[in-house]
Motif scaffolding. Sequence first.
Motif, PDB file in Angstrom:
ATOM      1  N   CYS A 251       0.833  -1.208   0.000  1.00 16.70           N
ATOM      2  CA  CYS A 251       0.000   0.000   0.000  1.00 16.70           C
ATOM      3  C   CYS A 251       0.867   1.258   0.000  1.00 16.70           C
ATOM      4  N   CYS A 252       1.916   1.259   0.796  1.00 10.44           N
ATOM      5  CA  CYS A 252       2.845   2.403   0.817  1.00 10.44           C
ATOM      6  C   CYS A 252       3.419   2.639  -0.573  1.00 10.44           C
ATOM      7  N   CYS A 253       3.833   1.569  -1.195  1.00  8.27           N
ATOM      8  CA  CYS A 253       4.481   1.678  -2.505  1.00  8.27           C
ATOM      9  C   CYS A 253       3.502   2.127  -3.585  1.00  8.27           C
ATOM     10  N   GLN A 254       2.248   1.644  -3.509  1.00 11.25           N
ATOM     11  CA  GLN A 254       1.244   2.063  -4.486  1.00 11.25           C
ATOM     12  C   GLN A 254       0.906   3.543  -4.346  1.00 11.25           C
ATOM     13  N   LEU A 255       1.152   4.097  -3.164  1.00 15.16           N
ATOM     14  CA  LEU A 255       0.911   5.526  -2.911  1.00 15.16           C
ATOM     15  C   LEU A 255       2.167   6.360  -3.136  1.00 15.16           C
ATOM     16  N   ASN A 256       3.190   5.734  -3.775  1.00 19.69           N
ATOM     17  CA  ASN A 256       4.484   6.409  -3.998  1.00 19.69           C
ATOM     18  C   ASN A 256       5.114   6.858  -2.676  1.00 19.69           C
ATOM     19  N   ARG A 257       4.933   6.021  -1.661  1.00 22.15           N
ATOM     20  CA  ARG A 257       5.522   6.282  -0.346  1.00 22.15           C
ATOM     21  C   ARG A 257       6.423   5.108   0.034  1.00 22.15           C
ATOM     22  N   THR A 258       7.339   4.782  -0.882  1.00 21.78           N
ATOM     23  CA  THR A 258       8.227   3.634  -0.660  1.00 21.78           C
ATOM     24  C   THR A 258       9.102   3.842   0.571  1.00 21.78           C
ATOM     25  N   LYS A 259       9.419   5.111   0.852  1.00 18.95           N
ATOM     26  CA  LYS A 259      10.209   5.408   2.057  1.00 18.95           C
ATOM     27  C   LYS A 259       9.485   4.892   3.294  1.00 18.95           C
ATOM     28  N   ASP A 260       8.152   5.102   3.333  1.00 18.24           N
ATOM     29  CA  ASP A 260       7.361   4.572   4.461  1.00 18.24           C
ATOM     30  C   ASP A 260       7.333   3.042   4.427  1.00 18.24           C
ATOM     31  N   GLY A 261       7.390   2.487   3.214  1.00 17.33           N
ATOM     32  CA  GLY A 261       7.431   1.030   3.076  1.00 17.33           C
ATOM     33  C   GLY A 261       8.651   0.438   3.755  1.00 17.33           C
ATOM     34  N   PHE A 262       9.798   1.111   3.589  1.00 14.00           N
ATOM     35  CA  PHE A 262      11.014   0.636   4.255  1.00 14.00           C
ATOM     36  C   PHE A 262      10.919   0.801   5.775  1.00 14.00           C
ATOM     37  N   ALA A 263      10.175   1.837   6.218  1.00 16.61           N
ATOM     38  CA  ALA A 263       9.957   2.013   7.662  1.00 16.61           C
ATOM     39  C   ALA A 263       9.140   0.848   8.213  1.00 16.61           C
ATOM     40  N   VAL A 264       8.145   0.393   7.430  1.00 19.95           N
ATOM     41  CA  VAL A 264       7.337  -0.757   7.845  1.00 19.95           C
ATOM     42  C   VAL A 264       8.208  -2.008   7.882  1.00 19.95           C
ATOM     43  N   LEU A 265       9.183  -2.091   6.948  1.00 20.05           N
ATOM     44  CA  LEU A 265      10.111  -3.230   6.957  1.00 20.05           C
ATOM     45  C   LEU A 265      10.850  -3.308   8.293  1.00 20.05           C
ATOM     46  N   GLY A 266      11.171  -2.126   8.855  1.00 17.45           N
ATOM     47  CA  GLY A 266      11.828  -2.099  10.169  1.00 17.45           C
ATOM     48  C   GLY A 266      10.964  -2.729  11.229  1.00 17.45           C
ATOM     49  N   CYS A 267       9.641  -2.603  11.053  1.00 18.26           N
ATOM     50  CA  CYS A 267       8.681  -3.220  11.981  1.00 18.26           C
ATOM     51  C   CYS A 267       8.840  -4.743  11.985  1.00 18.26           C
ATOM     52  N   CYS A 268       9.208  -5.266  10.792  1.00 20.05           N
ATOM     53  CA  CYS A 268       9.449  -6.715  10.658  1.00 20.05           C
ATOM     54  C   CYS A 268      10.525  -7.168  11.629  1.00 20.05           C
ATOM     55  N   PHE A 269      11.650  -6.470  11.562  1.00 20.90           N
ATOM     56  CA  PHE A 269      12.807  -6.877  12.361  1.00 20.90           C
ATOM     57  C   PHE A 269      12.549  -6.685  13.852  1.00 20.90           C
ATOM     58  N   ARG A 270      11.822  -5.591  14.205  1.00 21.97           N
ATOM     59  CA  ARG A 270      11.528  -5.341  15.624  1.00 21.97           C
ATOM     60  C   ARG A 270      10.624  -6.421  16.198  1.00 21.97           C
ATOM     61  N   ARG A 271       9.791  -7.004  15.357  1.00 25.43           N
ATOM     62  CA  ARG A 271       8.860  -8.043  15.811  1.00 25.43           C
ATOM     63  C   ARG A 271       9.399  -9.450  15.525  1.00 25.43           C
ATOM     64  N   ALA A 272      10.668  -9.510  15.126  1.00 20.77           N
ATOM     65  CA  ALA A 272      11.328 -10.800  14.851  1.00 20.77           C
ATOM     66  C   ALA A 272      10.592 -11.591  13.772  1.00 20.77           C
ATOM     67  N   ILE A 273      10.057 -10.858  12.780  1.00 22.31           N
ATOM     68  CA  ILE A 273       9.408 -11.495  11.631  1.00 22.31           C
ATOM     69  C   ILE A 273      10.394 -11.485  10.466  1.00 22.31           C
ATOM     70  N   ALA A 274      10.730 -12.627   9.958  1.00 24.31           N
ATOM     71  CA  ALA A 274      11.691 -12.702   8.847  1.00 24.31           C
ATOM     72  C   ALA A 274      10.998 -12.291   7.552  1.00 24.31           C
ATOM     73  N   PRO A 275      11.445 -11.173   6.917  1.00 20.83           N
ATOM     74  CA  PRO A 275      10.807 -10.752   5.658  1.00 20.83           C
ATOM     75  C   PRO A 275      11.014 -11.800   4.572  1.00 20.83           C
ATOM     76  N   ASP A 276       9.972 -12.018   3.779  1.00 19.78           N
ATOM     77  CA  ASP A 276      10.078 -13.015   2.721  1.00 19.78           C
ATOM     78  C   ASP A 276      10.123 -12.336   1.350  1.00 19.78           C
ATOM     79  N   VAL A 277      10.094 -13.125   0.299  1.00 18.45           N
ATOM     80  CA  VAL A 277      10.234 -12.613  -1.053  1.00 18.45           C
ATOM     81  C   VAL A 277       9.087 -11.688  -1.431  1.00 18.45           C
ATOM     82  N   TYR A 278       7.881 -11.931  -0.867  1.00 19.08           N
ATOM     83  CA  TYR A 278       6.731 -11.083  -1.190  1.00 19.08           C
ATOM     84  C   TYR A 278       6.934  -9.657  -0.680  1.00 19.08           C
TER      85      TYR A 278
END
Length: 599
Positions: free
Chosen positions: A110-137
């Motif tokens: 959703c971030c990326c579709q709104l041209n807010r990829t920077k926020d998308g990378f911020a959400v990726l940080g949420c992955c690591f803080r919650r010990a969720i391993a990001p996958d290919v999707y």
Amino acid sequence: MMNRSAFIKFRGTNSFLLHSLSSFQSGTHKASLHSNVSSLILKITNLNDALELFDEMSHRQPLPSVVKFNQLLTAVTKIKHFSSSLDLFKQMCSLGVQLDKYSISIAIKCCCQLNRTKDGFAVLGCCFRRAIAPDVYIFNALLDGLVLEDRILEAEMLFKKLIKQKLCEPDVVTYSTMIKGLCKFGNNFTALALLRLMEQKNCKPSIVTYSTIIDSLCKDKMIDDALKLLKEMVSDKGILPDVITYNSLICGLCKFGRWDEASKMLKQMEDEKISPDVHTFTALVDAFCKEGKVEEAEAVINIMVERGEFPNLVTYNSLIDGYCLRGEMIKAREIFDSMTLRGLAPNVVTYSSLLNGCCKNLNIEKAVQMFHEMIVKGLKPNVVTYNTMIQGFFQVGRCVDARKLFDEMHAQSQIPNQYTYRIVLEGLCNNRQVEEALSLFQLMGNSKLNSDIAVYNILIDGAGKNGKVDVARILFQGLIDKGLQPDVRTYNVMISGFCREGQLGESKLLFLKMEESGCPPDDVTYRVLLQGHLKNRHYDDVEMLLQEMDDRGYSLDASTLSLFIDHIAAGLLDRSMLKFLSKLVPKELLDDPRLCDWE
């Protein structure tokens, strides 16, 4: 029956949720809701339905599983309410829903579709803080966001990082997204290299992968390479083309005037039971119109309608542009009116075509009227619109109005491009305002435009035509001093300037320098030199120049031929010159009645 609190809570809602909840019995309400969330999600057709269901889910104890929330987020994303989907994601975080990689993936998308990829990378940080391993999707969503925002270098860096650090195993979507980004910038060579890398990594390309590269090759006029890749796709990989693949190829073939191959491609579509869509027909209409074949374009539209495909705005714009290019403004206006009657609102492209047609017919008053009409309708003129109007004003000698419009561009946040500057410089020169053109050129400083060979050609030609051959000479030397390479037109306009001032010695020296500089003369060069020699009654090199033209396979144009005939008729040239001329006359000029007594 619903209990009182539930009724109070939902009495302001629409019938979607009320109807779904009315069947619940008070004793089984809680269990029923959880078991029916998935079916309720499937019934969602608008945002209000989704928000109401989320509100109900968020008030249940215990909360529905993250799977149910993810299903709801997916439903909202599918109806393209990306901002609302992100808001719901934030509420999930506040509610303490145990997010998983799917929740994160949806939010990043959703971030990326709104041209807010920077926020998308911020959400990726949420992955690591919650010990969720990001996958290919998740990485695919981020990669797509960077491509959408034209951040191709960052996309390349991320792609290489995925492979080098083994963050995930790229799949067909990863490769296809990266290929899409490369093709977006015309980097076909690297896109093809990435296609080969996919094969090495045992990742089978999809129809999307191939179609993306084929489309890019067609757009970059590499149609034969596109056809070769099509053959590889079908014969070697067993992947059949779809309507998108065919559209790209048909459009490319038509632009090259390869009508027989385009027809063959259409036949293949029919044989494979692939129906041409509005894009197929529009590509054909556009190609016909650019060739000046608007009758054929209208025939395509008739076939289109018969097949149940209705022209869209792009189709009509192509047809309007076709008539405008032919100067048939009455017909163009008829198409415009027909389009609006069908409920299609004209856009900036529509008006820009009509303005171009009016300007070509030198009907600047009508163009001004339409220019104001589009603004009143809330359409904002773009750079192409301004370029068209500025050129139109110059063509009828209204230089002050052209300069005003040029200044207005800046006020309207429309940045002039290289074509704008070329139009302004050429317009000033054609209206004998060479000094103003040179002043504007000086204001460019060391910008990219100041190093544009086409700009130098305009100024050298303008100076030469206005008797300022010394200024033209300085400009010519200046471009060489800058390290720019004169092209054949640069030499031609400079030679023309010398000839116009009777400086045939200078023109000859420059002519000889062309071959030395790796820029061989073309047929225009010889015509300019011949006209210069004839007008200055300097006949020594004429026969030699004619012989060289013959050796190079060049021909005379009507104006040069007419000049020769006049000089022969006046006795200034011997009739024996006719034997050279006869070999250099193109077939279309042989019908000239003045040539009938040559023999």
